[in-house]
Enzyme design. Structure first.
Site, PDB file in Angstrom:
ATOM      1  N   GLY A 113      42.546  43.351  36.840  1.00 23.11           N
ATOM      2  CA  GLY A 113      42.931  41.818  37.972  1.00 23.11           C
ATOM      3  C   GLY A 113      42.001  42.130  39.038  1.00 23.11           C
ATOM      4  O   GLY A 113      41.629  40.422  39.435  1.00 23.11           O
ATOM      5  N   ASP A 114      41.543  43.311  38.475  1.00 21.93           N
ATOM      6  CA  ASP A 114      39.968  42.900  40.047  1.00 21.93           C
ATOM      7  C   ASP A 114      38.867  44.059  39.370  1.00 21.93           C
ATOM      8  O   ASP A 114      39.003  45.351  40.087  1.00 21.93           O
ATOM      9  CB  ASP A 114      40.075  43.861  41.571  1.00 21.93           C
ATOM     10  CG  ASP A 114      39.756  43.298  42.383  1.00 21.93           C
ATOM     11  OD1 ASP A 114      38.335  42.572  41.909  1.00 21.93           O
ATOM     12  OD2 ASP A 114      39.699  43.650  43.395  1.00 21.93           O
TER      13      ASP A 114
END
Length: 250
Positions: free
Chosen positions: A174-175
């Site tokens: 997600g990041d």
């Protein structure tokens, strides 16, 4: 961009008793060295107290950082990979905080590794592949699909309504920017941090951001090395789409 601050950072008054509890005597002060200041407005403090080395994240009210969501995802992922162990969390009208136990290793953008991209970049590629292989899609309760992200976007999504076909569903970090992977002394991945957006999506949602982050942190020319270490060829269409989706996200 997120960065390591060059001077002590003011401690929000509501966070001082939290830091005093986890950092021991001397942590309840107006300002402390911080290890990271997020571009969205969050701050991470490093402490050493009764519980050993811990990190305390702070998110002011109103910023797009959901620390309770990160705590839930960290607890879930901990069954398969080394991620921060959540020790405490809370919130008031001024913001929210999350305390977690420190992991070994150094961020992949530590000066040691920025000076050795020939080691760090392939390590990051292998690390992301390991992440995608380790976490079970069917058991993941969190979403990071295109519809989920479009529903929460804050920018213009008109040209993003028709995504490319999914290459492979994985549990995305997600990041997947370089700073969020920790490397050990031998250059291998020993942990992952900042899991607030973890969820099921196309692996190119991670790959597109991870390769872009290389340019920011190590300079141009390293993307092919990363992809080769991951074990995949370049996909310009999916990379372009997911980079554009990243740009309109919260």
């Amino acid at each position: 961009m997120s960065q390591v601050p060059s001077a002590p950072v003011p401690v929000p008054p509501s966070l001082r008793p939290v830091l005093a509890r986890w950092g021991g005597p001397g942590a309840d002060v107006p300002a402390l060295p911080a290890v990271w200041v997020n571009a969205l407005g969050g701050t991470t403090f490093a402490l050493r107290g009764p519980a050993g080395a811990v990190f305390c994240k702070w998110a002011p009210a109103g910023v797009a950082l959901d620390l309770p969501a990160e705590a839930r995802r960290s607890r879930w992922a901990a069954a398969w990979l080394p991620v921060p162990r959540v020790l405490a969390g809370g919130a008031d009208e001024h913001g929210s905080w999350l305390v977690s136990r420190a992991l070994p290793g150094r961020s992949a953008v530590d000066p040691r590794w920025r000076a050795r991209p020939q080691v760090a970049v392939p390590a990051l590629g292998r690390a992301l592949r390991r992440w995608h292989e380790a976490l079970p899609v069917r058991e993941c309760p969190f979403d990071w699909s295109v519809p989920y992200r479009l529903a929460r976007a804050v920018g213009d999504t008109a040209r993003l309504r028709t995504p490319p076909p999914v290459d492979r569903l994985v549990v995305c970090h997600g990041d997947a920017c370089s700073p969020n992977t920790l490397l050990g002394a031998d250059g291998s991945a020993v942990g992952w941090v900042d899991l607030g957006a973890l969820g099921v999506g196309d692996r190119w949602a991670d790959l597109a951001v991870a390769t872009t982050s290389l340019d920011w942190n190590y300079g141009p020319g390293w993307q092919p090395v990363f992809l080769d270490a991951y074990g995949i060829g370049e996909d310009r269409e999916r990379s372009a789409y997911y980079r554009a989706l990243w740009d309109v996200g919260p």
